[in-house]
Design a protein around this motif. Structure first.
Motif, PDB file in Angstrom:
ATOM      1  N   UNK A 145       0.839  -1.192   0.000  1.00  0.00           N
ATOM      2  CA  UNK A 145       0.000   0.000   0.000  1.00  0.00           C
ATOM      3  C   UNK A 145       0.874   1.242   0.000  1.00  0.00           C
ATOM      4  N   UNK A 146       0.300   2.374  -0.353  1.00  0.00           N
ATOM      5  CA  UNK A 146       1.064   3.611  -0.533  1.00  0.00           C
ATOM      6  C   UNK A 146       1.686   4.162   0.748  1.00  0.00           C
ATOM      7  N   UNK A 147       1.140   3.841   1.886  1.00  0.00           N
ATOM      8  CA  UNK A 147       1.534   4.474   3.143  1.00  0.00           C
ATOM      9  C   UNK A 147       2.498   3.623   3.976  1.00  0.00           C
ATOM     10  N   UNK A 148       3.389   2.897   3.316  1.00  0.00           N
ATOM     11  CA  UNK A 148       4.338   2.002   3.994  1.00  0.00           C
ATOM     12  C   UNK A 148       3.630   0.916   4.795  1.00  0.00           C
ATOM     13  N   UNK A 149       2.427   0.585   4.351  1.00  0.00           N
ATOM     14  CA  UNK A 149       1.686  -0.508   4.957  1.00  0.00           C
ATOM     15  C   UNK A 149       1.499  -1.591   3.896  1.00  0.00           C
ATOM     16  N   UNK A 150       1.172  -2.773   4.362  1.00  0.00           N
ATOM     17  CA  UNK A 150       0.846  -3.857   3.445  1.00  0.00           C
ATOM     18  C   UNK A 150      -0.315  -4.639   4.023  1.00  0.00           C
ATOM     19  N   UNK A 151      -0.969  -5.359   3.149  1.00  0.00           N
ATOM     20  CA  UNK A 151      -2.041  -6.242   3.588  1.00  0.00           C
ATOM     21  C   UNK A 151      -1.603  -7.676   3.350  1.00  0.00           C
ATOM     22  N   UNK A 152      -1.683  -8.480   4.379  1.00  0.00           N
ATOM     23  CA  UNK A 152      -1.391  -9.901   4.272  1.00  0.00           C
ATOM     24  C   UNK A 152      -2.626 -10.570   3.685  1.00  0.00           C
ATOM     25  N   UNK A 153      -2.449 -11.244   2.561  1.00  0.00           N
ATOM     26  CA  UNK A 153      -3.576 -11.892   1.892  1.00  0.00           C
ATOM     27  C   UNK A 153      -3.394 -13.396   1.806  1.00  0.00           C
ATOM     28  N   UNK A 154      -4.489 -14.093   2.029  1.00  0.00           N
ATOM     29  CA  UNK A 154      -4.601 -15.528   1.751  1.00  0.00           C
ATOM     30  C   UNK A 154      -3.556 -16.391   2.440  1.00  0.00           C
ATOM     31  N   UNK A 155      -3.114 -16.004   3.629  1.00  0.00           N
ATOM     32  CA  UNK A 155      -2.228 -16.898   4.370  1.00  0.00           C
ATOM     33  C   UNK A 155      -3.009 -18.187   4.624  1.00  0.00           C
ATOM     34  N   UNK A 156      -2.471 -19.297   4.158  1.00  0.00           N
ATOM     35  CA  UNK A 156      -3.204 -20.553   4.282  1.00  0.00           C
ATOM     36  C   UNK A 156      -2.251 -21.742   4.279  1.00  0.00           C
TER      37      UNK A 156
END
Length: 163
Positions: free
Chosen positions: A80-91
């Motif tokens: 993401x633009x703000x030095x953040x990230x989203x963790x997706x689909x950890x499985x």
């Protein structure tokens, strides 16, 4: 078990889709989600076209946990633009659960996100899945709140963690 986390290549996409769908299907079964009442839920909405777009179009970092050459766990990071990230689909595939693979993938995600300059990791979960929420809280994720969408028969819970 060989502990090997590696980056996903285009040739891995179909196997990743199978792992994601099979892993999320157990939650669908537990909570009564179906293609009819939750067509946008991960177990039903994930396909090779979507994962290919995430990998090649968005250039989303994607990683797999492999056991003897087979992918048994997976996650991706949406930057993401703000030095953040989203963790997706950890499985993790059901047959490989409770062996530390989820923890290994999550630790790997923390390290790789930091290397990519992220200072915060966000995640969305099925709020009704209190076991999963408690698992993430055990790794210092903080619950931010919930949102109900008309297209899901469940509540989306949102969590975050400083890196």
């Amino acid at each position: 078990m060989v502990d090997a986390i590696r980056e996903i290549q285009e040739k891995d996409i179909d196997e990743c889709v199978d792992v994601i769908r099979a892993s999320f299907q157990t939650v669908a079964d537990e909570f009564g989600f179906t293609k009819e009442n939750a067509p946008r839920y991960t177990a039903f909405a994930t396909d090779a076209k979507r994962i290919r777009w995430h990998l090649l179009g968005e250039q989303r970092p994607m990683y797999a946990y492999c056991d003897e050459g087979s992918i048994v766990g997976y996650y991706s990071l949406a930057l993401q633009d703000n030095n953040e990230c989203e963790l997706n689909n950890l499985c993790v595939l059901p047959a490989y659960r409770h062996k530390g693979i989820g923890e290994a993938l999550l630790s790997d995600a923390f390290e790789r996100a930091k290397e990519l300059g992220c200072t915060k990791m966000n995640i969305g979960i099925v709020e009704e899945n209190q076991i999963l929420r408690k698992w993430y809280e055990g790794y210092d994720f903080v619950h931010l709140g919930c949102r109900k969408y008309d297209f899901f028969p469940f509540t989306c819970g949102y969590m975050t963690r400083e890196l």
